[in-house]
Every structure is written in C-alpha cells, then in structure tokens.
Write an enzyme that holds these catalytic residues in place. Sequence first.
Site, short mmCIF file in Angstrom:
data_model
loop_
_atom_site.label_atom_id
_atom_site.label_comp_id
_atom_site.label_asym_id
_atom_site.label_seq_id
_atom_site.Cartn_x
_atom_site.Cartn_y
_atom_site.Cartn_z
N ASP A 45 -64.03 71.34 55.42
CA ASP A 45 -64.25 72.76 55.19
C ASP A 45 -62.94 73.54 55.21
O ASP A 45 -61.92 73.07 55.73
CB ASP A 45 -65.18 73.33 56.26
CG ASP A 45 -66.64 73.02 55.98
OD1 ASP A 45 -66.94 72.56 54.87
OD2 ASP A 45 -67.48 73.23 56.88
N LYS A 67 -66.15 76.77 52.17
CA LYS A 67 -66.69 78.03 51.66
C LYS A 67 -66.02 79.17 52.42
O LYS A 67 -65.84 79.11 53.61
CB LYS A 67 -68.21 78.11 51.88
CG LYS A 67 -69.00 77.01 51.19
CD LYS A 67 -70.48 77.27 51.40
CE LYS A 67 -71.32 76.15 50.83
NZ LYS A 67 -71.15 74.92 51.63
N ASP A 100 -68.39 73.73 65.57
CA ASP A 100 -69.44 72.74 65.80
C ASP A 100 -70.37 72.72 64.60
O ASP A 100 -70.78 73.78 64.11
CB ASP A 100 -70.23 73.08 67.06
CG ASP A 100 -71.32 72.05 67.34
OD1 ASP A 100 -71.03 71.08 68.06
OD2 ASP A 100 -72.43 72.20 66.83
N ILE A 103 -73.77 74.79 64.74
CA ILE A 103 -73.79 76.23 65.00
C ILE A 103 -73.23 76.94 63.78
O ILE A 103 -72.02 76.99 63.57
CB ILE A 103 -72.99 76.58 66.27
CG1 ILE A 103 -73.61 75.89 67.49
CG2 ILE A 103 -72.96 78.10 66.48
CD1 ILE A 103 -72.95 76.19 68.80
N ALA A 129 -66.64 78.00 67.61
CA ALA A 129 -65.69 79.10 67.54
C ALA A 129 -65.89 80.10 68.68
O ALA A 129 -64.92 80.65 69.21
CB ALA A 129 -65.81 79.80 66.19
N MET A 180 -68.72 85.42 61.10
CA MET A 180 -68.73 85.83 59.69
C MET A 180 -69.21 87.27 59.51
O MET A 180 -69.98 87.57 58.60
CB MET A 180 -69.61 84.87 58.87
CG MET A 180 -69.14 83.43 58.92
SD MET A 180 -70.32 82.23 58.27
CE MET A 180 -71.51 82.12 59.61
#
Length: 281
Positions: A45, A67, A100, A103, A129, A180
């Site tokens: 990622d 992403k 993780d 999550i 995070a 996010m």
Amino acid sequence: MEVLSLPGQAAKGKVWLVGAGPGDVELLTLKAWRILKNADAVLYDALVSQDILDLIPKDAEKIAVGKRANKHSAAQDDINQLLVTKAYTRKNVVRLKGGDPFIFGRGGEELQTLVEAGVEFEVVPGITAASGTSAYAGIPLTHRDYAQGVTFITGHCQLASRPMDWQGYANANNTLVVYMGILNAGIIRQGLLNAGRSSDTPVAIVSKATTKEQRRFIGRLGELEQLAADPELHMPALMIIGEVVALSDTLHWFKSESVENAHDNDGLTQSDRVLAAASIN
C-alpha cells in the site's frame, strides 16, 4: 467482479496478510520481518514507509497497489484478483498494509476473496495508526481522569446508507480517533458540535507519525478545519479528539528533528541496521 481462479489446479503458494505498522521500521513485528524477507511477491500500500519497503528482497516482485484520496492506483476488485493470481504462480505472496490490516485496511474483504478461491493464507497483525500515532505524540488514548473509552472511525463521511453516529462520537468521556478524515474536517467539526461536544475540546492532528517527518498540529475542536488546512500538514495524518490531547505537552517524548538521518556515517539505511541486528540475534 467475479474472481477468476484456475479450474482443476490448486494454488501454488500462500498469501500472508501483513500489517506494516504506522511507519517506523522498528515497530514492524519480528514475524512480519521474517515473512517479508522470504517473500516472492509483495503487493504493498501507499502508506507503507520506504524503510520497510527496503526490507523486501531485491529479487522479489514488488507491486504498488496503494490507495490515496482521489488518487486510487488500483481498484479493490483488481487487487483481489491479483492476490489470487499471484497465489497460483508464486510460493510466498505478501499483502503488505500500513498499520493493521483489520482496522480500516480492507483485510477482511481480501481474505474473503482468498477463501472463495481456495487460497491458503495467514494474518500477521501490525501496530495500528491510532496506537502508534498516539504513543509517539504523547497522547494516551485512555486515562482514568480524562477518557474511559476510545472510538476509532473513518472520516470519509460518504456512506449515505450508514449515517455517522455523531451523538455517540461526541461522548465527552471518550477519545475519538479519526482515520482518513482530513478532507472532511469541516463536516467532522460540525457534526460533533451539533451533537453537543464543546468547541474547546482539545484536538490533535499528527502528520507522518512515528517517522522523522512527524508533525503535531494541536488546537481546539472549533478550529479543526483550520488545523487540517495547514500547508505544512502532509499525508498520512490522523485526528485525535478528546481531553487526553491536553496531556500531549507534558508527555510528548518523540523529537522528530532529533531522529538520525536515513543514512548515518556508516552509509547504512535504517532498514539495513534492522537486518544487521536481526542477523546478529
């Protein structure tokens, strides 16, 4: 999208769903490091730090499928299909995710695809995070005097079929961690204020947590949108909202400016040193 496997054939390899943690290579688990160094193919990622990517064997196939907001490099269906395809052609396939994988990492969705395709898999959890960021920012997520609970949410605020539970999130006895959420800071601020959370509630936005580029932006809920718009704030970033943020000044131990450069006088990268230390042990 229907995932295609090879009729009459069994998958050759195994998929390892691995959490890479929040960024600091030394927060990677020993098991994750062991799996990674034996990988034949790695699908990673955008949030995986370069120090961790440097641990991938040079002869392994490396595929970026990360992403970011408004910059999707791969559709989820395509990632699912790619995992299955690689499992039929490689022995050790690693799906490497920041934090993780269970999550807000879509790890469950990807494993469901592997189950349907008959692919063997294993999960290696990582430091999410929220816990990594709060620890390095000096903000305990729970505290007997400030917060008796903690809630993790995603800040996309775009699921019309699943409205945000602002009343629940506004509980003054809880810490709220928003993944996010930077692009929707105004919506988050207004939703919490409308549900009764005080505009004076302490908030923190932590950018590039656990890395040498970590920055903290501390303020109040009423100014959350302005904090999120700071030009020096770079992704990834996490929001922490609650009274525990008031402890950050006294409990803040991590000094990003004092972290050694990626290359020290010996010319080794941080990931090189992790490899060297592990081999000695």
